[in-house]
Design a protein around this motif. Structure first.
Motif, PDB file in Angstrom:
ATOM      1  N   LYS A  83      60.163  24.311  69.366  1.00  0.00           N
ATOM      2  CA  LYS A  83      60.489  23.967  70.712  1.00  0.00           C
ATOM      3  C   LYS A  83      60.978  25.396  71.531  1.00  0.00           C
ATOM      4  O   LYS A  83      62.133  26.161  70.991  1.00  0.00           O
ATOM      5  CB  LYS A  83      61.650  22.988  71.118  1.00  0.00           C
ATOM      6  CG  LYS A  83      61.021  21.521  70.520  1.00  0.00           C
ATOM      7  CD  LYS A  83      61.890  20.366  70.924  1.00  0.00           C
ATOM      8  CE  LYS A  83      61.749  19.028  70.595  1.00  0.00           C
ATOM      9  NZ  LYS A  83      62.599  18.083  70.590  1.00  0.00           N
ATOM     10  N   THR A 134      55.199  18.768  67.327  1.00  0.00           N
ATOM     11  CA  THR A 134      56.361  18.873  68.248  1.00  0.00           C
ATOM     12  C   THR A 134      55.957  20.162  69.254  1.00  0.00           C
ATOM     13  O   THR A 134      56.114  20.124  70.438  1.00  0.00           O
ATOM     14  CB  THR A 134      57.599  19.150  67.570  1.00  0.00           C
ATOM     15  OG1 THR A 134      57.945  18.103  66.628  1.00  0.00           O
ATOM     16  CG2 THR A 134      58.614  19.715  68.327  1.00  0.00           C
ATOM     17  N   ASP A 138      55.811  19.821  73.280  1.00  0.00           N
ATOM     18  CA  ASP A 138      56.753  20.841  73.939  1.00  0.00           C
ATOM     19  C   ASP A 138      55.918  21.769  74.865  1.00  0.00           C
ATOM     20  O   ASP A 138      56.304  22.067  76.065  1.00  0.00           O
ATOM     21  CB  ASP A 138      57.615  21.562  73.017  1.00  0.00           C
ATOM     22  CG  ASP A 138      58.731  22.512  73.619  1.00  0.00           C
ATOM     23  OD1 ASP A 138      59.540  22.220  74.288  1.00  0.00           O
ATOM     24  OD2 ASP A 138      58.592  23.729  73.683  1.00  0.00           O
TER      25      ASP A 138
END
Length: 164
Positions: A83, A134, A138
């Motif tokens: 992230k 992820t 993100d």
């Protein structure tokens, strides 16, 4: 002291990047190395009973970096950090430059399968897939449709190699 955060997916080349760019006397923070130091286990699998302690050690080292208490010309921090907000937050905390290794998911899976030190290939594929899930979410990137096919191809090749 200069601080450089090298981040990217598992098997993206973070450790290799640091080894190729560091100089004698540089300080390196790496969860894999901390795990090996406290357990004499240098495999690429988690040691769940030690995870909290390993993170505490890392956080203590981060505090030393924040206090400029490490006598080294450069400090390298190896981390995943899929992230952007996490990368930015750590960079601000450590007053660090960020090097993001934008290695493709396919290449990370290929490297993990080829790496003999990564003994549990299914686990490696799982953590690479989780990282990119992820990362894509993100970054608001839609992964290629071939992603599942690529992982299936590598998994099939892995089982073929094991069973031959």
């Amino acid at each position: 002291m200069d601080v450089v955060i090298v981040c990217g997916a598992p098997a993206s080349g973070k450790t290799r990047y640091v080894k190729e760019n560091m100089q004698l006397g540089d300080f390196v923070v790496d969860l894999d190395a901390i795990r090996a130091a406290v357990s004499f286990y240098d495999g690429k699998m988690p040691l769940n009973n030690l995870t909290a302690t390993i993170f505490d050690i890392r956080d203590y080292i981060y505090a030393l970096i924040e206090q400029s208490a490490i006598d080294a010309p450069r400090c390298w921090v190896i981390a995943g950090l899929p992230k952007k907000a996490d990368r930015d937050r750590l960079a601000a905390r450590l007053k660090a430059k960020v090097v993001f290794l934008n290695t493709t998911e396919d290449e990370c899976v290929r490297r993990a399968i080829a790496d003999d030190t990564r003994t549990d290939k299914n686990f490696q594929i799982k953590i690479i897939t989780e990282y990119f899930t992820t990362y894509y979410k993100d970054a608001k990137i839609t992964p290629r449709e071939s992603r599942d096919k690529t992982i299936a191809r590598y998994t099939a090749a892995l089982y073929k190699t094991i069973n031959d």
